[in-house]
Write an enzyme that holds these catalytic residues in place. Structure first.
Site, mmCIF file in Angstrom:
data_model
loop_
_atom_site.group_PDB
_atom_site.id
_atom_site.type_symbol
_atom_site.label_atom_id
_atom_site.label_comp_id
_atom_site.label_asym_id
_atom_site.label_seq_id
_atom_site.Cartn_x
_atom_site.Cartn_y
_atom_site.Cartn_z
ATOM 1 N N ASP A 44 108.566 65.180 20.459
ATOM 2 C CA ASP A 44 107.091 65.193 20.415
ATOM 3 C C ASP A 44 106.497 63.792 20.490
ATOM 4 O OD1 ASP A 44 107.306 67.995 19.879
ATOM 5 O OD2 ASP A 44 107.651 67.504 17.775
ATOM 6 N N GLU A 45 107.176 62.877 21.144
ATOM 7 C CA GLU A 45 106.703 61.488 21.190
ATOM 8 C C GLU A 45 105.579 61.293 22.198
ATOM 9 O OE1 GLU A 45 109.867 62.375 21.775
ATOM 10 O OE2 GLU A 45 111.195 61.401 20.331
ATOM 11 N N LYS A 81 106.251 62.381 25.512
ATOM 12 C CA LYS A 81 107.003 62.177 26.760
ATOM 13 C C LYS A 81 106.297 62.836 27.933
ATOM 14 C CE LYS A 81 110.576 64.228 25.062
ATOM 15 N NZ LYS A 81 110.135 64.394 23.677
ATOM 16 N N LYS A 104 103.236 63.199 28.703
ATOM 17 C CA LYS A 104 102.200 62.379 29.323
ATOM 18 C C LYS A 104 102.802 61.210 30.092
ATOM 19 C CE LYS A 104 99.362 59.003 27.562
ATOM 20 N NZ LYS A 104 98.369 58.440 26.665
ATOM 21 N N ASN A 124 112.255 75.309 24.380
ATOM 22 C CA ASN A 124 111.781 74.792 23.085
ATOM 23 C C ASN A 124 111.056 73.468 23.260
ATOM 24 O OD1 ASN A 124 114.145 73.558 23.875
ATOM 25 N ND2 ASN A 124 114.980 73.323 21.834
ATOM 26 N N GLY A 177 108.127 71.504 24.149
ATOM 27 C CA GLY A 177 106.714 71.701 24.450
ATOM 28 C C GLY A 177 106.063 70.416 24.889
ATOM 29 N N THR A 232 102.772 68.553 26.450
ATOM 30 C CA THR A 232 101.350 68.733 26.694
ATOM 31 C C THR A 232 100.904 67.645 27.654
ATOM 32 O OG1 THR A 232 101.184 69.392 24.398
ATOM 33 C CG2 THR A 232 99.114 69.012 25.560
ATOM 34 N N GLN A 241 113.141 66.973 23.694
ATOM 35 C CA GLN A 241 113.366 66.581 22.284
ATOM 36 C C GLN A 241 113.554 65.069 22.170
ATOM 37 O OE1 GLN A 241 115.828 69.230 23.372
ATOM 38 N NE2 GLN A 241 114.170 70.660 23.109
HETATM 39 P P1 GDP Z 1 106.325 65.567 24.120
HETATM 40 O O1 GDP Z 1 107.079 66.814 23.870
HETATM 41 O O2 GDP Z 1 107.125 64.349 23.813
HETATM 42 O O3 GDP Z 1 105.683 65.529 25.466
HETATM 43 O O4 GDP Z 1 105.151 65.499 23.082
HETATM 44 P P2 GDP Z 1 103.954 66.554 22.872
HETATM 45 O O5 GDP Z 1 103.319 66.821 24.174
HETATM 46 O O6 GDP Z 1 104.374 67.698 22.056
HETATM 47 O O7 GDP Z 1 103.026 65.724 21.910
HETATM 48 C C1 GDP Z 1 102.309 64.746 22.326
HETATM 49 C C2 GDP Z 1 100.859 65.042 22.026
HETATM 50 O O8 GDP Z 1 100.194 63.837 21.908
HETATM 51 C C3 GDP Z 1 100.153 65.790 23.141
HETATM 52 O O9 GDP Z 1 99.132 66.579 22.595
HETATM 53 C C4 GDP Z 1 99.566 64.654 23.973
HETATM 54 O O10 GDP Z 1 98.421 65.019 24.715
HETATM 55 C C5 GDP Z 1 99.222 63.672 22.921
HETATM 56 N N1 GDP Z 1 99.330 62.274 23.321
HETATM 57 C C6 GDP Z 1 100.253 61.680 24.114
HETATM 58 N N2 GDP Z 1 100.046 60.343 24.177
HETATM 59 C C7 GDP Z 1 98.963 60.082 23.388
HETATM 60 C C8 GDP Z 1 98.278 58.898 23.005
HETATM 61 O O11 GDP Z 1 98.607 57.773 23.403
HETATM 62 N N3 GDP Z 1 97.225 59.051 22.134
HETATM 63 C C9 GDP Z 1 96.840 60.273 21.656
HETATM 64 N N4 GDP Z 1 95.817 60.326 20.810
HETATM 65 N N5 GDP Z 1 97.466 61.401 21.996
HETATM 66 C C10 GDP Z 1 98.512 61.313 22.840
#
Ligand code: GDP
Length: 431
Positions: A13-14, A16, A18, A38, A40, A42, A222
Site C-alpha cells: 500500500d505504498e 505503487k 500511482k 489481493n 489493491g 488505486t 504488496q
Molecule cells: P499500492 O497498492 O501500493 O498502489 O497502494 P494503494 O493504492 O493501496 O494506496 C495508495 C493510496 O494513496 C491511494 O489511494 C493513492 O491514490 C494514494 N496516494 C498515492 N500517492 C500519494 C501521495 O503522494 N499523496 C497522497 N495524499 N496520496 C497518495
C-alpha cells in the site's frame, strides 16, 4: 528506462499504483510478476478513480499489460475488472496472460476463509481470496493453470483430481459443502471462452521487448516486508514481492533487469496482524489514518499507522538492490509539529542496531529508537517544484536519502498522477 522493477519497500500500500501509472506513460510494456487479486492499486487520473486488483495499472495507458507466470489468477475477478474497464471506454486488448499462471479455484477461496477461522487469534489476516491456498497447490503440484483452460477435457480432468482431495477437506475437516464437478467445470469453461484471447507466451514477449530496446516495467504487488522468504513470516503474503522475483515471475534472466525503484510512504502502514515496531500509540495514529485515507482498497480494513522506519527501509534497499526510491504521501505529514523517524532498533539485550534483525524474536521484541525532525505546516498540494517545498519537508527527504544512501527520485505530494515532484525532473526519472 529499459527494464525497471517497481517494488513496495514496506508492508504494501505504498502508492505503487500511482508511481507505476506515472512511469507507464513512458513504457511500452507493464508487467505484474506475482500475487493475485489481493493487490489493491488505486490510480486517480483526470479526477477519475480506478481501483485494480488484478490488472497491471499500465492498462490505463493502453500499454501491453502482462500477468506473468508468477501470478495467480481468479478468472471471475479478472473478467469483472475487464468488464469494468470496457464500460468506461478503456480497451482490455493489450492484456496478455501467461499460460503458466495458476488459477484460483472456488475451493481455494473456501479453504482460505475456513483456515483463517480455524487459526482464530493466530490468524494471518489474509484477504481470504484464495491466493495462499492457490500458491500452496502450485507447490504441491495440484494446481490448475491458465493454459488448462484452453482444453476442456484436461480442465475437467484436473478439476476432478483436485476435487477428490479438496472435498474431503471441506466436508470432513471444515464441515463445509463440497463442490460439484459439473458446476465448477461449466463455470470455468465459460471463463475459458472469454480469457482465451488474452493467453500468450509472456516470457518470450517480454524478453523480445527488452531485446528490442523497449521500456519494460515490472511491478511488484504488496511489499518487501511481506515477502514469503524474507518478510516477517508468518505474517506475509504467499509469494515473493522482492525484485529478484521479477525475473522468475516473468521468465526473464536477472541480467535483463537494469534498475530497481522502491516505493515507500513517508510514514508506514501495515494491514493485518504481525509485529510493527513504529506503530503509533495514541491519537496521532488515528489522525494519520484519517489524513492518509489509510483503509484497504480491496477489503476496506483500516490500516495500522506508524512513523517512518529507516531500519526496515534499509533492509528493503538491500533485499531489492534498490537503485532509487519514490517517497509517497509526504503531503499527509503536513501539520504534524514533529516527525519521529526510527533510525535504529533497541534489542532485548539493550544493544542497538541499524540492521533489520535476522531472527523473528529479536524483531518481535525490538523497540524503535527515534530521531525527531521538525514538521511543517504548509499543505504541499499546490507545490510544483522540489525547491519550493517547505525547508523542513526538504530536510525530511534529505534525511531519508542520506541515511539510506539511495536517491529519492520521486516525491508524492497528492493522490493524483500529477502530484509528484522530482529534483531531476519527472521526465529525467522516466528516461
Ligand atoms: P499500492 O497498492 O501500493 O498502489 O497502494 P494503494 O493504492 O493501496 O494506496 C495508495 C493510496 O494513496 C491511494 O489511494 C493513492 O491514490 C494514494 N496516494 C498515492 N500517492 C500519494 C501521495 O503522494 N499523496 C497522497 N495524499 N496520496 C497518495
Amino acid at each position: 528506462m529499459p527494464a525497471t522493477v517497481i517494488v513496495g519497500a514496506q508492508w504494501g500500500d505504498e502508492g505503487k499504483g500511482k508511481i507505476v501509472d506515472l512511469l507507464a506513460q513512458s513504457s511500452d510494456v507493464v508487467c505484474r510478476y506475482q500475487g493475485g487479486p489481493n493487490a489493491g492499486h488505486t490510480v486517480i487520473v483526470g479526477g477519475e478513480t480506478f481501483k485494480f486488483r488484478h490488472l497491471p495499472s499500465g492498462i490505463l495507458s493502453g500499454k501491453v499489460s502482462v500477468l506473468g507466470a508468477g501470478c495467480v489468477v481468479d478468472p471471475e475477478v479478472l473478467l469483472e475488472e475487464i468488464d469494468g474497464l470496457e464500460e468506461r471506454g478503456i480497451s482490455s486488448d493489450p492484456l496478455k496472460i501467461s499460460g503458466n499462471a495458476h488459477l484460483i479455484m472456488p475451493w481455494h477461496i473456501a479453504l482460505d476463509g475456513a483456515g483463517e477461522k480455524r487459526l482464530g487469534k493466530l490468524q494471518i489476516g489474509t484477504t481470504r481470496r484464495g491466493i495462499g491456498p492457490a500458491y500452496a497447490d502450485k507447490a504441491a503440484r495440484l494446481g490448475i493453470r491458465v493454459q488448462d483452460l484452453l482444453d476442456a477435457k484436461i480442465l475437467r480432468q484436473k478439476i476432478e483430481t483436485a476435487l477428490a482431495e479438496k472435498n474431503i477437506w471441506l466436508e470432513r475437516v471444515y464441515e463445509l459443502e463440497p463442490f460439484e464437478l459439473e458446476d465448477v467445470a461449466s463455470r470455468y469453461e465459460g471463463f475459458a471462452q472469454r480469457l482465451r484471447p488474452f493467453v500468450a507466451d509472456t516470457s518470450l514477449l517480454v524478453d523480445e521487448a527488452i531485446r528490442d530496446g523497449r521500456n519494460v516495467l515490472l511491478e511488484g504487488a504488496q511489499g518487501t516486508l511481506l515477502d514469503l522468504d524474507h518478510g516477517t513470516y508468518p505474517f506475509v503474503t504467499s509469494s515473493n514481492p522482492i525484485a529478484g522475483a521479477a525475473a522468475t515471475g516473468i521468465g526473464i534472466g536477472p541480467t535483463r533487469i537494469d534498475r530497481v525503484m522502491g516505493v515507500a510512504k513517508a510514514y508506514v502502514t501495515r494491514v493485518g496482524e504481525g509485529p510493527f515496531p513504529t506503530e503509533i500509540v495514541g491519537p496521532d495514529q488515528e489522525r494519520l489514518r484519517e489524513l492518509g485515507g489509510e483503509y484497504g482498497t480491496v477489503t476496506g480494513r483500516q490500516r495500522r499507522c506508524g512513523w517512518l522506519d529507516l531500519v526496515g527501509l534499509r533492509y528493503a534497499v538491500r533485499l531489492n538492490g534498490m537503485t532509487s526510491l519514490a517517497l509517497t504521501k509526504l503531503d499527509v505529514l503536513s501539520s504534524f509539529a514533529e516527525l519521529p523517524v526510527c533510525v535504529r532498533y533497541r534489542l532485548r539485550d539493550g544493544t542497538e542496531t541499524d540492521e533489520f534483525p535476522a531472527h523473528q524474536s529479536d524483531f518481535h521484541h525490538c523497540e524503535p529508537v527515534y530521531e525527531t525532525l521538525p514538521g511543517w505546516h504548509e499543505p504541499l498540494d499546490a507545490i510544483d517544484d522540489v525547491a519550493t517545498l517547505p525547508q523542513a519537508a526538504r530536510d525530511y527527504v534529505d534525511f531519508v536519502e542520506e541515511r539510506l544512501g539511495v536517491e529519492v527520485c520521486l516525491i508524492g505530494t497528492g493522490a493524483s498522477r500529477e502530484r509528484v515532484l522530482s529534483r531531476r525532473g519527472v521526465e529525467a526519472v522516466l528516461s
